[in-house]
Design a protein around this motif. Sequence first.
Motif, PDB file in Angstrom:
ATOM      1  N   GLY A 635       0.795  -1.215   0.000  1.00  0.00           N
ATOM      2  CA  GLY A 635       0.000   0.000   0.000  1.00  0.00           C
ATOM      3  C   GLY A 635       0.825   1.262   0.000  1.00  0.00           C
ATOM      4  O   GLY A 635       0.298   2.344   0.231  1.00  0.00           O
ATOM      5  N   GLU A 636       2.140   1.171  -0.214  1.00  0.00           N
ATOM      6  CA  GLU A 636       2.977   2.363  -0.231  1.00  0.00           C
ATOM      7  C   GLU A 636       2.646   3.245  -1.432  1.00  0.00           C
ATOM      8  O   GLU A 636       2.889   4.437  -1.411  1.00  0.00           O
ATOM      9  N   VAL A 637       2.107   2.636  -2.473  1.00  0.00           N
ATOM     10  CA  VAL A 637       1.691   3.400  -3.646  1.00  0.00           C
ATOM     11  C   VAL A 637       0.181   3.556  -3.595  1.00  0.00           C
ATOM     12  O   VAL A 637      -0.553   2.569  -3.532  1.00  0.00           O
ATOM     13  N   GLN A 638      -0.279   4.777  -3.562  1.00  0.00           N
ATOM     14  CA  GLN A 638      -1.714   5.034  -3.548  1.00  0.00           C
ATOM     15  C   GLN A 638      -2.228   4.911  -4.990  1.00  0.00           C
ATOM     16  O   GLN A 638      -2.250   5.871  -5.767  1.00  0.00           O
ATOM     17  N   ARG A 639      -2.660   3.710  -5.349  1.00  0.00           N
ATOM     18  CA  ARG A 639      -2.958   3.430  -6.737  1.00  0.00           C
ATOM     19  C   ARG A 639      -4.124   4.252  -7.278  1.00  0.00           C
ATOM     20  O   ARG A 639      -4.097   4.700  -8.405  1.00  0.00           O
ATOM     21  N   LYS A 640      -5.161   4.410  -6.486  1.00  0.00           N
ATOM     22  CA  LYS A 640      -6.356   5.078  -6.990  1.00  0.00           C
ATOM     23  C   LYS A 640      -6.150   6.571  -7.161  1.00  0.00           C
ATOM     24  O   LYS A 640      -6.908   7.223  -7.862  1.00  0.00           O
ATOM     25  N   GLU A 641      -5.156   7.119  -6.481  1.00  0.00           N
ATOM     26  CA  GLU A 641      -4.967   8.562  -6.550  1.00  0.00           C
ATOM     27  C   GLU A 641      -3.963   8.947  -7.626  1.00  0.00           C
ATOM     28  O   GLU A 641      -4.026  10.038  -8.174  1.00  0.00           O
ATOM     29  N   ALA A 642      -3.034   8.087  -7.948  1.00  0.00           N
ATOM     30  CA  ALA A 642      -2.005   8.415  -8.929  1.00  0.00           C
ATOM     31  C   ALA A 642      -2.560   8.233 -10.341  1.00  0.00           C
ATOM     32  O   ALA A 642      -3.342   7.311 -10.592  1.00  0.00           O
ATOM     33  N   PRO A 643      -2.165   9.090 -11.284  1.00  0.00           N
ATOM     34  CA  PRO A 643      -2.575   8.891 -12.683  1.00  0.00           C
ATOM     35  C   PRO A 643      -2.044   7.574 -13.204  1.00  0.00           C
ATOM     36  O   PRO A 643      -0.997   7.068 -12.776  1.00  0.00           O
ATOM     37  N   GLU A 644      -2.766   6.991 -14.140  1.00  0.00           N
ATOM     38  CA  GLU A 644      -2.363   5.679 -14.671  1.00  0.00           C
ATOM     39  C   GLU A 644      -0.984   5.745 -15.315  1.00  0.00           C
ATOM     40  O   GLU A 644      -0.197   4.807 -15.188  1.00  0.00           O
ATOM     41  N   ALA A 645      -0.667   6.806 -16.019  1.00  0.00           N
ATOM     42  CA  ALA A 645       0.631   6.926 -16.664  1.00  0.00           C
ATOM     43  C   ALA A 645       1.757   6.836 -15.650  1.00  0.00           C
ATOM     44  O   ALA A 645       2.790   6.205 -15.900  1.00  0.00           O
ATOM     45  N   GLU A 646       1.556   7.463 -14.461  1.00  0.00           N
ATOM     46  CA  GLU A 646       2.588   7.397 -13.434  1.00  0.00           C
ATOM     47  C   GLU A 646       2.695   5.989 -12.852  1.00  0.00           C
ATOM     48  O   GLU A 646       3.791   5.512 -12.535  1.00  0.00           O
ATOM     49  N   GLU A 647       1.555   5.334 -12.677  1.00  0.00           N
ATOM     50  CA  GLU A 647       1.590   3.961 -12.181  1.00  0.00           C
ATOM     51  C   GLU A 647       2.345   3.047 -13.133  1.00  0.00           C
ATOM     52  O   GLU A 647       3.152   2.214 -12.718  1.00  0.00           O
ATOM     53  N   LEU A 648       2.062   3.188 -14.443  1.00  0.00           N
ATOM     54  CA  LEU A 648       2.749   2.372 -15.430  1.00  0.00           C
ATOM     55  C   LEU A 648       4.246   2.654 -15.439  1.00  0.00           C
ATOM     56  O   LEU A 648       5.067   1.739 -15.584  1.00  0.00           O
ATOM     57  N   LYS A 649       4.588   3.914 -15.282  1.00  0.00           N
ATOM     58  CA  LYS A 649       6.000   4.274 -15.245  1.00  0.00           C
ATOM     59  C   LYS A 649       6.672   3.632 -14.044  1.00  0.00           C
ATOM     60  O   LYS A 649       7.789   3.094 -14.146  1.00  0.00           O
ATOM     61  N   TRP A 650       5.995   3.698 -12.891  1.00  0.00           N
ATOM     62  CA  TRP A 650       6.549   3.085 -11.681  1.00  0.00           C
ATOM     63  C   TRP A 650       6.670   1.576 -11.851  1.00  0.00           C
ATOM     64  O   TRP A 650       7.682   0.967 -11.489  1.00  0.00           O
ATOM     65  N   LEU A 651       5.652   0.943 -12.454  1.00  0.00           N
ATOM     66  CA  LEU A 651       5.670  -0.495 -12.659  1.00  0.00           C
ATOM     67  C   LEU A 651       6.802  -0.896 -13.605  1.00  0.00           C
ATOM     68  O   LEU A 651       7.499  -1.898 -13.392  1.00  0.00           O
ATOM     69  N   ARG A 652       7.023  -0.094 -14.606  1.00  0.00           N
ATOM     70  CA  ARG A 652       8.096  -0.373 -15.555  1.00  0.00           C
ATOM     71  C   ARG A 652       9.451  -0.213 -14.868  1.00  0.00           C
ATOM     72  O   ARG A 652      10.378  -1.001 -15.113  1.00  0.00           O
ATOM     73  N   ASN A 653       9.584   0.795 -14.016  1.00  0.00           N
ATOM     74  CA  ASN A 653      10.837   0.988 -13.293  1.00  0.00           C
ATOM     75  C   ASN A 653      11.140  -0.208 -12.399  1.00  0.00           C
ATOM     76  O   ASN A 653      12.300  -0.618 -12.251  1.00  0.00           O
ATOM     77  N   GLU A 654      10.075  -0.761 -11.776  1.00  0.00           N
ATOM     78  CA  GLU A 654      10.269  -1.945 -10.937  1.00  0.00           C
ATOM     79  C   GLU A 654      10.773  -3.121 -11.782  1.00  0.00           C
ATOM     80  O   GLU A 654      11.633  -3.892 -11.362  1.00  0.00           O
ATOM     81  N   ALA A 655      10.211  -3.256 -13.003  1.00  0.00           N
ATOM     82  CA  ALA A 655      10.653  -4.328 -13.893  1.00  0.00           C
ATOM     83  C   ALA A 655      12.106  -4.123 -14.312  1.00  0.00           C
ATOM     84  O   ALA A 655      12.888  -5.072 -14.391  1.00  0.00           O
ATOM     85  N   GLN A 656      12.457  -2.855 -14.565  1.00  0.00           N
ATOM     86  CA  GLN A 656      13.823  -2.563 -14.977  1.00  0.00           C
ATOM     87  C   GLN A 656      14.809  -2.876 -13.852  1.00  0.00           C
ATOM     88  O   GLN A 656      15.915  -3.358 -14.095  1.00  0.00           O
ATOM     89  N   LYS A 657      14.384  -2.615 -12.604  1.00  0.00           N
ATOM     90  CA  LYS A 657      15.244  -2.945 -11.467  1.00  0.00           C
ATOM     91  C   LYS A 657      15.471  -4.449 -11.380  1.00  0.00           C
ATOM     92  O   LYS A 657      16.587  -4.909 -11.124  1.00  0.00           O
ATOM     93  N   ARG A 658      14.400  -5.205 -11.583  1.00  0.00           N
ATOM     94  CA  ARG A 658      14.536  -6.661 -11.529  1.00  0.00           C
ATOM     95  C   ARG A 658      15.450  -7.158 -12.651  1.00  0.00           C
ATOM     96  O   ARG A 658      16.141  -8.160 -12.492  1.00  0.00           O
ATOM     97  N   TRP A 659      15.416  -6.474 -13.776  1.00  0.00           N
ATOM     98  CA  TRP A 659      16.268  -6.881 -14.889  1.00  0.00           C
ATOM     99  C   TRP A 659      17.729  -6.520 -14.630  1.00  0.00           C
ATOM    100  O   TRP A 659      18.623  -7.342 -14.828  1.00  0.00           O
ATOM    101  N   GLU A 660      17.951  -5.300 -14.172  1.00  0.00           N
ATOM    102  CA  GLU A 660      19.323  -4.844 -13.971  1.00  0.00           C
ATOM    103  C   GLU A 660      19.953  -5.429 -12.713  1.00  0.00           C
ATOM    104  O   GLU A 660      21.149  -5.707 -12.682  1.00  0.00           O
ATOM    105  N   SER A 661      19.147  -5.606 -11.646  1.00  0.00           N
ATOM    106  CA  SER A 661      19.645  -6.193 -10.395  1.00  0.00           C
ATOM    107  C   SER A 661      18.728  -7.345 -10.013  1.00  0.00           C
ATOM    108  O   SER A 661      17.846  -7.212  -9.157  1.00  0.00           O
ATOM    109  N   PRO A 662      18.895  -8.498 -10.647  1.00  0.00           N
ATOM    110  CA  PRO A 662      17.931  -9.595 -10.471  1.00  0.00           C
ATOM    111  C   PRO A 662      17.897 -10.214  -9.095  1.00  0.00           C
ATOM    112  O   PRO A 662      16.924 -10.880  -8.737  1.00  0.00           O
ATOM    113  N   GLY A 663      18.941 -10.029  -8.284  1.00  0.00           N
ATOM    114  CA  GLY A 663      18.897 -10.567  -6.927  1.00  0.00           C
ATOM    115  C   GLY A 663      19.353 -12.002  -6.835  1.00  0.00           C
ATOM    116  O   GLY A 663      20.216 -12.446  -7.598  1.00  0.00           O
TER     117      GLY A 663
END
Length: 799
Positions: A635-663
């Motif tokens: 719940g750290e991201v308030q999904r209903k309040e953020a514009p969809e474009a920002e949510e998608l950008k954040w989601l893509r950044n999370e994917a990029q992190k997993r790709w660049e630093s897979p763990g």
Amino acid sequence: MRLLNVTTLELEEFYGTDIPKYAILSHTWGRQELTMAELQTIAKHRQAQKQRLEQKQLMARASAASSFGPDRAEAVRMMLLSSMLVAMRTGRSYPLNYGNGHHHSRSKSITDGVEEVGSDAGSENHDHELEHRRPQEQDERDRHQGFMPVIPPTAPHPLELKPGFTKILSAAKQATSDGHRYLWADTICIDRTNGYEISEAINSMFTWYANATVCYAHLEDVIFQEYKSGYRTWEHDFAKSRWFTRGFTLQELVAPRRVIFFAQGWQWLGTKSDPILSKHIEKVTKIEAKVLSDPSQVFKICIARRMAWASQRKTTRPEDTAYCLMGLFGVNMPLLYGEGLEGAFTRLQEEIIKISDDHTLFAWGLVKQDSSSLMMEYSSPHPEDDDLDKFDPDEMAGMTGILAKSPADFAGMDGVVPATTTIAQGDTSYKMTNKGLKIRLKLSPVNIGLVSSSTSHRYYLGVLNCQHSQDDPSSRLGMLLTETDTPNVLFRTRTRMYTWLSGAALATAEPRTVYICQNNPARFLALQDRRGHELDVLVLVKARDLVSPGYQIVDIQARRGHWNKEFGTLRATGIDTSKLGGGGGIGIVPVVYQLAVLTFWNQHMRRGFHVRVLVDSASGTYFVDLCQPEGQQTGEVQRKEAPEAEELKWLRNEAQKRWESPGQIWVVSSGNSGALKQTRMVDIANPDTFGGSGGEEQTSSGSVGWGKEQGSWEPVLDQGFSPHVSFTEAWEKEYMRTVRASVERKKDVVVLEVSSMLWEAAPAPPTATAPGLAGSDTSEHVAGEVKVNDVNAGVAVTA
């Protein structure tokens, strides 16, 4: 050119301008067709029978004349020899047995000559015995029609009983009744044992049919009779005749100026220029009436429409599907049986390119559909029971060359026409090179529907100088092209969509000289890595029931990945560990790396998740990892309040992190000396950052990364794990949603299947977090989610 003499039923050869007028036969081959060698065998048999019959007749007449005395007998013999000499030169004295069991009488001239000599009773009886075999009025009818073939044999040759001989005999009789002396038929006029002659004949066949005075089209599966029940007539059988499905009969319909159709039993049906019959032919073949009435119009029809005429036709040998079209496009080429349909059809198109600048040759597959949208919603075109062995990996990735693979690719293209005005794009010529087709086209950029991706490839619509007849005249058809890593080299991307550009879109397209590759497009997709450990992998994504409720792929992270949205395929680059050296006596570097990270997003629920495809290089096993973004769960991201474009950008950044630093991820390992299995945590490598310089330092947690732990061991996945992973999330009201992912390697394709199921559940007690991943016994369950070493990595399982 060999022609059948319908009078003697023997073959004669002609060259150049000495070729006489002739009729020609068009038919479909059956099981017992007559060959040229068999016809020659019958001719020799008939000649032998003729000579024996002539000797018997001569002896009988000489014996009958001997009773008149030496002088009178000698005079009779001389008269008989003179008559026979005249008969042999003219070929009009001895009619032929048509296979109906009746022998023809001798000619009237010989009979009259004998009767004038004397009226001996023996001679009269002999004449009467010959005359009763065939009515005199039939002789007069044959003489009037000019059909006076050779004397029949007393016993027919077995080859004369073949249906193929009866067909040739009927065609010869029809030609004679129409006043033609010669007939051409492919079964008997070509030596099928001579490859050079076959090649010459197929290259010349269109011309031979075009030069024929008349063409007899024999439709043996059409029965001309009145149907006793219902409304059916012969016209129903006419439209379904096998003759309209064969490859070679296409040119046999188009090339001749006059075509007469005959049903079974040589019943006359009509000509192709008849107003009524031509409508039936046009409906069956899609060939315009103007082409049927005037064969010279065929070369004014665009290439795509001519190819469409042949799109549903078949031939016995695959290569003939291409060879039978040479005359239709005015080209010639050598015949290479064994090269296959694709090779032969490619060569045919390359020959057409040498003499044409018609862009409709490249418009194959651009069939108009109900929607005019360039990009449709993602859907996998592959049914659940697909046999992957039948697919070419390049085709499954949507990658194809500029040229079609068979006439079937032009199905439905009968509505394509050249544009009325030429687009201003500079040089309109094109040619084939070692890189592919070099051509100057206007290119319009296309968005394939992803928010973003790690690939740098761009997609274009290449504007062709053609359009659909039902479209706005200012519009143009366009090929979907994909950029490669090689400058100015693109490849064509298969699509089932109707791709076209309006007049407004054309204004923004920029002309550019490019190479569109034909053979092996994948060789231009990824530049050769000097380290030599890259591996090209095709991932087929099946997510039909997941997409239906609203999920779609919005981002892909993969090394040099090429995503085809419509076909649901991802071509990505991995690590080929077989080419890597290793120390410690193992010979292979233990690597667990991720091949791709795919991001799914649901616009309605404003929720998404990641799917990682992982590879254990040591065992060559693929497995998956389902991950929900941590911020979304807590719940750290308030999904209903953020514009969809920002949510998608954040989601893509999370994917990029997993790709660049897979763990890291848990694996089960075993020692070199057969020690018991151990559960270890191993770093996941990234193909983009994977190095060949000798590995990395060990971590405090005992991970080996892509280097080696002291003592040398390789990761081996425990086959006891479940073959899939899943997680459950809250849906609407009292419903829950379970998402499941699995991966399996089939042939040369990695199949990633993602599915979901909605189910009703009792309301869960309030918690601080949403339900998370289902984990293994080695994971630490904290508030419904799986944490491995404080990294929300999901659950890795074997395939």
